[in-house]
Design a protein around this motif. Sequence first.
Motif, PDB file in Angstrom:
ATOM      1  N   LEU A 113       0.850  -1.193   0.000  1.00  0.00           N
ATOM      2  CA  LEU A 113       0.000   0.000   0.000  1.00  0.00           C
ATOM      3  C   LEU A 113       0.884   1.241   0.000  1.00  0.00           C
ATOM      4  O   LEU A 113       1.677   1.451   0.920  1.00  0.00           O
ATOM      5  N   GLY A 125       1.204   5.249   0.188  1.00  0.00           N
ATOM      6  CA  GLY A 125       0.512   6.484   0.568  1.00  0.00           C
ATOM      7  C   GLY A 125       1.135   7.626  -0.222  1.00  0.00           C
ATOM      8  O   GLY A 125       1.162   7.619  -1.452  1.00  0.00           O
ATOM      9  N   GLY A 126       1.711   8.592   0.507  1.00  0.00           N
ATOM     10  CA  GLY A 126       2.368   9.715  -0.166  1.00  0.00           C
ATOM     11  C   GLY A 126       3.767   9.377  -0.649  1.00  0.00           C
ATOM     12  O   GLY A 126       4.426  10.216  -1.278  1.00  0.00           O
ATOM     13  N   GLY A 127       4.263   8.186  -0.335  1.00  0.00           N
ATOM     14  CA  GLY A 127       5.589   7.771  -0.798  1.00  0.00           C
ATOM     15  C   GLY A 127       6.715   8.606  -0.204  1.00  0.00           C
ATOM     16  O   GLY A 127       7.790   8.721  -0.796  1.00  0.00           O
ATOM     17  N   SER A 128       6.499   9.166   0.989  1.00  0.00           N
ATOM     18  CA  SER A 128       7.494  10.104   1.534  1.00  0.00           C
ATOM     19  C   SER A 128       8.407   9.491   2.588  1.00  0.00           C
ATOM     20  O   SER A 128       9.197  10.199   3.204  1.00  0.00           O
ATOM     21  N   PRO A 146       5.181  15.714   4.898  1.00  0.00           N
ATOM     22  CA  PRO A 146       4.490  15.194   3.713  1.00  0.00           C
ATOM     23  C   PRO A 146       3.820  13.853   3.999  1.00  0.00           C
ATOM     24  O   PRO A 146       4.088  13.226   5.027  1.00  0.00           O
ATOM     25  N   SER A 175       0.416  10.858   3.656  1.00  0.00           N
ATOM     26  CA  SER A 175      -1.012  10.659   3.897  1.00  0.00           C
ATOM     27  C   SER A 175      -1.310  10.463   5.379  1.00  0.00           C
ATOM     28  O   SER A 175      -0.410  10.191   6.181  1.00  0.00           O
ATOM     29  N   GLY A 200       5.452  12.675  13.418  1.00  0.00           N
ATOM     30  CA  GLY A 200       5.334  13.818  14.311  1.00  0.00           C
ATOM     31  C   GLY A 200       6.523  14.735  14.193  1.00  0.00           C
ATOM     32  O   GLY A 200       7.477  14.466  13.448  1.00  0.00           O
ATOM     33  N   ARG A 207      11.326  24.569   9.002  1.00  0.00           N
ATOM     34  CA  ARG A 207      11.577  23.386   8.168  1.00  0.00           C
ATOM     35  C   ARG A 207      12.320  23.782   6.890  1.00  0.00           C
ATOM     36  O   ARG A 207      13.255  23.104   6.480  1.00  0.00           O
TER      37      ARG A 207
HETATM   38  C1  LIG Z   1      11.022  16.472   3.377  1.00  0.00           C
HETATM   39  C2  LIG Z   1      10.456  15.459   4.340  1.00  0.00           C
HETATM   40  C3  LIG Z   1      10.263  15.810   5.665  1.00  0.00           C
HETATM   41  C4  LIG Z   1       9.741  14.877   6.575  1.00  0.00           C
HETATM   42  N1  LIG Z   1       9.550  15.256   7.870  1.00  0.00           N
HETATM   43  C5  LIG Z   1       9.007  14.384   8.746  1.00  0.00           C
HETATM   44  C6  LIG Z   1       8.758  14.769  10.099  1.00  0.00           C
HETATM   45  O1  LIG Z   1       8.999  15.901  10.506  1.00  0.00           O
HETATM   46  N2  LIG Z   1       8.224  13.850  10.935  1.00  0.00           N
HETATM   47  C7  LIG Z   1       7.917  12.586  10.523  1.00  0.00           C
HETATM   48  O2  LIG Z   1       7.414  11.787  11.333  1.00  0.00           O
HETATM   49  N3  LIG Z   1       8.145  12.189   9.253  1.00  0.00           N
HETATM   50  C8  LIG Z   1       8.677  13.049   8.357  1.00  0.00           C
HETATM   51  N4  LIG Z   1       8.912  12.655   7.068  1.00  0.00           N
HETATM   52  C9  LIG Z   1       8.659  11.258   6.672  1.00  0.00           C
HETATM   53  C10 LIG Z   1       7.243  11.017   6.093  1.00  0.00           C
HETATM   54  O3  LIG Z   1       6.681  12.223   5.655  1.00  0.00           O
HETATM   55  C11 LIG Z   1       6.313  10.371   7.118  1.00  0.00           C
HETATM   56  O4  LIG Z   1       6.856   9.155   7.544  1.00  0.00           O
HETATM   57  C12 LIG Z   1       4.911  10.149   6.530  1.00  0.00           C
HETATM   58  O5  LIG Z   1       4.009   9.973   7.598  1.00  0.00           O
HETATM   59  C13 LIG Z   1       4.814   8.962   5.586  1.00  0.00           C
HETATM   60  O6  LIG Z   1       3.497   8.937   5.032  1.00  0.00           O
HETATM   61  P1  LIG Z   1       3.245   8.453   3.532  1.00  0.00           P
HETATM   62  O7  LIG Z   1       1.791   8.515   3.267  1.00  0.00           O
HETATM   63  O8  LIG Z   1       4.119   9.181   2.590  1.00  0.00           O
HETATM   64  O9  LIG Z   1       3.690   6.933   3.646  1.00  0.00           O
HETATM   65  P2  LIG Z   1       4.446   6.057   2.534  1.00  0.00           P
HETATM   66  O10 LIG Z   1       5.852   6.528   2.433  1.00  0.00           O
HETATM   67  O11 LIG Z   1       3.654   5.994   1.290  1.00  0.00           O
HETATM   68  O12 LIG Z   1       4.414   4.637   3.244  1.00  0.00           O
HETATM   69  C14 LIG Z   1       5.105   4.414   4.451  1.00  0.00           C
HETATM   70  C15 LIG Z   1       4.562   3.116   5.076  1.00  0.00           C
HETATM   71  O13 LIG Z   1       3.235   3.367   5.539  1.00  0.00           O
HETATM   72  C16 LIG Z   1       2.374   2.352   5.053  1.00  0.00           C
HETATM   73  N5  LIG Z   1       1.051   2.932   4.880  1.00  0.00           N
HETATM   74  C17 LIG Z   1       0.717   4.002   4.116  1.00  0.00           C
HETATM   75  N6  LIG Z   1      -0.611   4.219   4.203  1.00  0.00           N
HETATM   76  C18 LIG Z   1      -1.111   3.277   5.034  1.00  0.00           C
HETATM   77  C19 LIG Z   1      -2.421   2.964   5.502  1.00  0.00           C
HETATM   78  N7  LIG Z   1      -3.497   3.665   5.114  1.00  0.00           N
HETATM   79  N8  LIG Z   1      -2.574   1.910   6.343  1.00  0.00           N
HETATM   80  C20 LIG Z   1      -1.501   1.173   6.726  1.00  0.00           C
HETATM   81  N9  LIG Z   1      -0.242   1.411   6.306  1.00  0.00           N
HETATM   82  C21 LIG Z   1      -0.052   2.452   5.467  1.00  0.00           C
HETATM   83  C22 LIG Z   1       2.989   1.956   3.713  1.00  0.00           C
HETATM   84  O14 LIG Z   1       2.513   0.683   3.283  1.00  0.00           O
HETATM   85  C23 LIG Z   1       4.465   1.960   4.074  1.00  0.00           C
HETATM   86  O15 LIG Z   1       4.809   0.745   4.708  1.00  0.00           O
HETATM   87  C24 LIG Z   1       9.416  13.567   6.138  1.00  0.00           C
HETATM   88  C25 LIG Z   1       9.603  13.222   4.786  1.00  0.00           C
HETATM   89  C26 LIG Z   1      10.108  14.157   3.899  1.00  0.00           C
HETATM   90  C27 LIG Z   1      10.282  13.773   2.454  1.00  0.00           C
END
Ligand SMILES: Cc1cc2nc3c(=O)[nH]c(=O)nc-3n(C[C@H](O)[C@H](O)[C@H](O)COP(=O)(O)OP(=O)(O)OC[C@H]3O[C@@H](n4cnc5c(N)ncnc54)[C@H](O)[C@@H]3O)c2cc1C
Length: 302
Positions: A54, A56-59, A120, A122, A132, A204
């Motif tokens: 799955l 999400g935002g791929g971040s 970034p 979802s 956080g 940030r």
């Molecule tokens: C510039 C930058 C700054 C950032 N700063 C922070 C920060 O300050 N604090 C912080 O905590 N993180 C930070 N991050 C990391 C990132 O943004 C977080 O970890 C974010 O919450 C990941 O969410 P995503 O939707 O992109 O997840 P993804 O990268 O798409 O996926 C991460 C994991 O979550 C799982 N997942 C996604 N959606 C679901 C769902 N609905 N149910 C179950 N599992 C799911 C995926 O399968 C995968 O295993 C940063 C990233 C970047 C690029």
Amino acid sequence: MNLSIDSLKRNVPLKNLVTFKLGGPAEYFYEATSTDALLAAIALARHEGMPWFLLGGGSNLVVADEGLEGLVVHNLTTDLKRVDHESRQISLSSGLELEFLVELAHQLGMSGVESFAGIPGSIGGAIYGNAGAYGRSIADVLIDAQVLFPDGSVQTVPNAFFQFDYRNSRLKSEPHIVLSARFQLEPGNRDEIKARIDDIIEQRHSKHPPYEIGCAGSFFKNLPPLPGEERRRAAGSVLEQAGAKQMAYGGAKVFDKHANFIINEGQATASDVKHLAEMLKQKVLKDFGIELSEEVLYVGRI
Ligand SMILES: Cc1cc2nc3c(=O)[nH]c(=O)nc-3n(C[C@H](O)[C@H](O)[C@H](O)COP(=O)(O)OP(=O)(O)OC[C@H]3O[C@@H](n4cnc5c(N)ncnc54)[C@H](O)[C@@H]3O)c2cc1C
């Protein structure tokens, strides 16, 4: 809703869907724009005995250069956006951006999520990793969530179900999917909330790479607090003392303003990133006897 293999796209590049801007294609790919579609896609993968992932935002990901086997479901669900003004509770689909929650709460004059401004990804991804910043995490505001269990049932589970810890939740060891979540906000003043958000975004910008540069945020988890201290020790400062800012491998490099960010200079591969991360871990272990562990997730064979 039922899906067949014919409704899936094939061989879809993932590098444009992840903030690190690297990695190979998904063997099968599906964009789920509703909760029903998301449930149908996971049911199809399970029925076909196909591995699934799955997105999400791929971040928070480093995706393998060879791509991912099986089905990648991109969670773009936005069906649920509910506000209970009296109790100050907001319920949202897991495919909405965390930033949507921050902005909605601001517009409504509800406080409690300003610290997440600029993170970034979802809602679902934030719950998965207990995202956080600035002393607060998702665990502090989540009331409950609707979750798809591995047996196919959908249940509403309380905050305690997730066993939240620092950048960790039960979802990292059990394949539950968050479909939607309900958050508790506090009374707030719109102007003060806006000022706090602006301040955080500015902080940030001053230390993080601009969004056009590939990265996945802090690469390693911060370290447990030193004895007698409350705050976690920043992995970035230990890395900086170990000389990380001078280190690079292939197209992957440590960001010069923040030693806990690995960036993609444009041509980095997932194996470059992993190689550099291993170099950093070894250097910190050798210099300080500290074992760093990744906050980002490696997906696929790297
Ligand atoms: C510039 C930058 C700054 C950032 N700063 C922070 C920060 O300050 N604090 C912080 O905590 N993180 C930070 N991050 C990391 C990132 O943004 C977080 O970890 C974010 O919450 C990941 O969410 P995503 O939707 O992109 O997840 P993804 O990268 O798409 O996926 C991460 C994991 O979550 C799982 N997942 C996604 N959606 C679901 C769902 N609905 N149910 C179950 N599992 C799911 C995926 O399968 C995968 O295993 C940063 C990233 C970047 C690029």
